[in-house]
Design an enzyme around this catalytic site. Structure first.
Site, short mmCIF file in Angstrom:
data_model
loop_
_atom_site.label_atom_id
_atom_site.label_comp_id
_atom_site.label_asym_id
_atom_site.label_seq_id
_atom_site.Cartn_x
_atom_site.Cartn_y
_atom_site.Cartn_z
N GLU A 107 0.82 -1.21 0.00
CA GLU A 107 0.00 0.00 0.00
C GLU A 107 0.86 1.26 0.00
O GLU A 107 0.48 2.28 -0.59
CB GLU A 107 -0.95 -0.02 1.19
CG GLU A 107 -2.03 -1.09 1.03
CD GLU A 107 -2.86 -1.31 2.28
OE1 GLU A 107 -4.09 -1.43 2.14
OE2 GLU A 107 -2.28 -1.39 3.38
N GLU A 118 -4.21 -9.43 3.68
CA GLU A 118 -5.04 -9.12 4.85
C GLU A 118 -6.23 -10.06 5.01
O GLU A 118 -6.63 -10.38 6.14
CB GLU A 118 -5.53 -7.67 4.78
CG GLU A 118 -4.47 -6.64 5.10
CD GLU A 118 -3.58 -6.29 3.93
OE1 GLU A 118 -2.76 -5.37 4.07
OE2 GLU A 118 -3.70 -6.94 2.86
#
Length: 258
Positions: free
Chosen positions: A112, A132
């Site tokens: 990210e 995740e």
């Protein structure tokens, strides 16, 4: 060249480029509260110092970042910064360009961080993932928002829903990575790219970034209206006049950022 060191994040000036290095190699450069606040300060410095034109974000020890420091999070630390989001960067939208120089792993929040940059250079051995969902979470630092904007929806969803790891080569095929280079040379390639960006008119560079970033949140009509406003301001700038003179006189322009 000057060097300034701060706790787990080091910064140094390389010409007009600010090199920002996450330096927690024993933790695979995982992001804890200290890293997040230092990164936010580094990006603020990049935007506030006129002589700095571009930032290069990288990690020490052959690893970009393993993402959020789960041990720190379990102890109650937050890796978000108000106004900046995860790692102090993912929601900050710095005005000046950021180039990610990725070596080794860019996992979860590390991926990210790369997605928060404007250009990505990766060593051939780099690996990217948003795992995740394998831990009961989503890629909440921008992965679930930005990845479907950067690559085709179905390909983004495969990465988001499986949490699987991809190589630098595959990331380049998808368009997530601009350049793949030999392992260990991502930073030098990023610095060369940053120098090419810095050679251009600083007002035009930041305006181009504003228009491109804003266009993802606007209708096409709104984007063209915003672009006309940017062009109007640039046409009235000293740098545009200097660029025209330099072209006519067959010389390199001397930008004033005015």
């Amino acid at each position: 060249m000057s060097t300034i060191e701060s706790r787990p994040v080091h910064t140094r000036e390389h010409g007009n480029t600010l090199v920002i290095t996450i330096d927690r190699p024993r933790a695979r450069n995982a992001v804890n509260a200290a890293v997040a606040h230092d990164l936010a300060e580094a990006v603020q410095r990049l935007d506030e110092q006129p002589e700095l034109r571009v930032g290069v974000l990288t990690g020490a020890g052959g690893v970009f970042s393993a993402g959020m420091d789960l041990k720190a999070a379990a102890n109650g630390e937050s890796a978000t910064v108000e106004g900046g989001g995860f790692a102090g960067i993912t929601e900050a939208e710095p005005a000046k360009p950021l180039v990610a120089a990725v070596e080794g792993f860019a996992m979860g929040g590390g991926f990210e961080l790369a997605l928060a940059c404007d250009v990505v250079v990766a060593g051939s051995g780099a690996r990217f993932a948003l795992p995740e969902v394998r831990r009961g979470l989503i890629a909440g630092g921008g992965g679930a928002v930005r990845l479907p904007q950067r690559i085709p929806y179905h390909l983004a969803m495969e990465l988001l829903l499986t949490g699987e790891t991809i190589t630098a080569r595959r990331a380049a095929e998808l368009g997530v990575v601009n350049h793949t280079v030999e392992d260990g040379s991502a930073e030098s390639e990023a610095l060369e790219l940053a120098a090419r960006i810095s050679a251009n008119a600083p007002l035009a560079v930041t305006a181009a970034k504003r228009v491109a970033r804003a266009s993802t949140r606007q209708s096409e009509q709104q984007a063209f209206t915003a672009q006309r406003d940017e062009l109007r301001a640039l046409l009235a700038s000293e740098d545009f006049a200097e660029g025209a003179r330099a072209f006519a006189e067959h010389r390199s322009p001397r930008w004033a950022a005015r």
